[in-house]
Design a protein around this motif. Structure first.
Motif: not given
Length: 252
Positions: A126, A128-130, A148-150, A192
């Motif tokens: 919840n 980080s995303q990349r 949910a993370i790449w 990120d």
């Protein structure tokens, strides 16, 4: 003749073997764990594979009449370092650890320091995303549940086919890496967060510099504790230490 066993796993071991090869009266055997499929092969005698725990290493030290053991393994190879400490104590021979200094957090760094990869995965949830995941291939399954993370996952060799990997892209490459290249990767993949072990050394430090320049946070996995014993920070210091020990050889 002094017989020295060098436990390897990082470039320091190969560099040490090359330098010691020029010292008269010293014979080296470099031992590699075999986790990297095409490792940088040290100069001189080389063995690949594990020993079978403390008992196996004790048997090897005695069978090969090893006079000194130098532990130049990766800072996160805590099991083999513990085995080396126990085995050399049982056999009664000197042991030296080559432990390069860890990276230090600077004022402009955005680090979240954690104790292990499990904690790193928890921090990412919840937040980080990349993510640029640079911990090698052995423990990437720890992050596989973060759907949910790449992830951009960099490692020397691809993971085994039975390993569950996180969603994303695997990038097989070997350091050293340039600052320019690291910045390019972070921008190209819109990273990120970086997840990194605090391995120290210069080969992979440019990613930390790049993150600092770009304002990207780093989840830094701290090192496990090392067993007590003599240690030096670099290869040159290990060579000097070894030269001082030349008089202890069992086999004249």
């Amino acid at each position: 003749m002094l017989r020295v066993l060098i436990l390897g796993g990082i470039g320091d071991a190969a560099e040490l073997a090359a330098k010691v090869a020029n010292i008269p009266g010293i014979e080296t055997i470099a031992s590699l764990a075999g986790r990297t499929r095409e490792p940088a092969t040290p100069v001189g005698n080389v063995r690949i594979g594990g020993f079978g725990g403390v008992a196996g290493l004790v048997s090897y030290l005695r069978e090969m009449q090893i006079d000194i053991l130098i532990d130049a393994t990766h800072p996160f190879a805590d099991q083999i370092s513990a085995n080396a400490a126990a085995a050399t104590q049982e056999v009664g021979i000197p042991r030296l650890m080559v432990i390069r200094p860890p990276w230090e957090k600077l004022e402009d760094d955005h680090w979240l320091e954690v104790e292990n990869n499990i904690a790193a995965a928890t921090v990412l949830f919840n937040q980080s995303q990349r993510v640029f995941l640079t911990i090698g291939r052995q423990e990437i399954a720890t992050f596989a549940h973060l759907s949910a993370i790449w992830f951009l996952m960099r490692m020397i060799d691809p993971p085994n086919t039975d390993v569950v990997v996180p969603p994303g892209l695997i990038l097989c490459d070997r350091g050293p890496f340039s600052l320019e290249k690291e910045q390019e990767i972070l921008l190209k993949y819109n990273i990120d967060t970086i997840v990194s072990k605090n391995s120290g050394g210069s080969a992979t430090y440019p990613k930390i510099i790049a993150a600092r320049k770009l304002g990207i946070k780093v989840v830094m996995v701290n090192r496990p504790p090392v067993p007590p014993g003599e240690q030096v920070p670099d290869v040159e210091s290990a060579v000097k230490w070894l030269e001082m020990k030349q008089g202890i050889g069992k086999r004249k």
